[in-house]
Design a protein around this motif. Structure first.
Motif, short mmCIF file in Angstrom:
data_model
loop_
_atom_site.label_atom_id
_atom_site.label_comp_id
_atom_site.label_asym_id
_atom_site.label_seq_id
_atom_site.Cartn_x
_atom_site.Cartn_y
_atom_site.Cartn_z
N PHE A 1 5.36 -94.03 -15.18
CA PHE A 1 6.13 -93.14 -14.31
C PHE A 1 7.51 -93.73 -14.01
CE2 PHE A 1 2.23 -90.79 -13.11
CZ PHE A 1 2.73 -89.50 -13.23
N LYS A 2 7.52 -95.03 -13.70
CA LYS A 2 8.79 -95.68 -13.36
C LYS A 2 9.74 -95.66 -14.55
CE LYS A 2 10.39 -99.71 -10.87
NZ LYS A 2 10.00 -100.90 -10.18
N VAL B 1 -0.09 -96.80 -15.23
CA VAL B 1 0.38 -95.45 -14.92
C VAL B 1 1.67 -95.50 -14.11
CG1 VAL B 1 -0.17 -93.36 -13.60
CG2 VAL B 1 -1.87 -94.36 -15.12
N THR C 1 9.68 -93.54 -17.11
CA THR C 1 10.06 -92.15 -17.38
C THR C 1 11.15 -91.69 -16.43
OG1 THR C 1 7.83 -91.70 -18.16
CG2 THR C 1 9.18 -89.80 -17.56
N PHE C 2 10.96 -91.92 -15.14
CA PHE C 2 11.95 -91.48 -14.18
C PHE C 2 13.25 -92.28 -14.30
CE2 PHE C 2 8.23 -89.71 -11.84
CZ PHE C 2 8.65 -88.39 -11.88
#
Length: 96
Positions: free
Chosen positions: A25-26, A21, A28-29
């Protein structure tokens, strides 16, 4: 002993899930941040070019008094070189 192994396996499973997860997130950002960076760089280049088109003539006019003696010297040398040059010979005409 089996209970401790099962607990450790569950802990490892949760750990791997949390890592996945976090990686999503990493990623995506990072992609969103890279996109914002590209857009802002493009806008910066565009606005910088427009500002350069506006400011460059003003700066050139402001520096004209400093460059004028050099420009006059270049003009005099060019005029002397042009005046002392012989006229070009006419190109030979082919009989064919």
């Amino acid at each position: 002993m089996i209970a401790i192994t099962v607990l450790l396996m569950l802990l490892a499973l949760f750990w791997v899930a949390a890592v996945l997860v976090g990686t999503v997130f990493k990623l995506t950002f990072a992609l969103i941040g890279g996109l914002f960076g590209l857009v802002s760089a493009t806008l910066g280049l565009l606005l910088g070019g427009v500002v350069l088109l506006v400011v460059a003539p003003i700066v050139a006019l402001a520096l004209l008094p400093l460059c004028l003696p050099v420009l006059l010297l270049v003009a005099v040398v060019w005029a002397i070189a042009r005046a002392t040059r012989k006229p070009a010979a006419p190109a030979p005409v082919s009989a064919h």
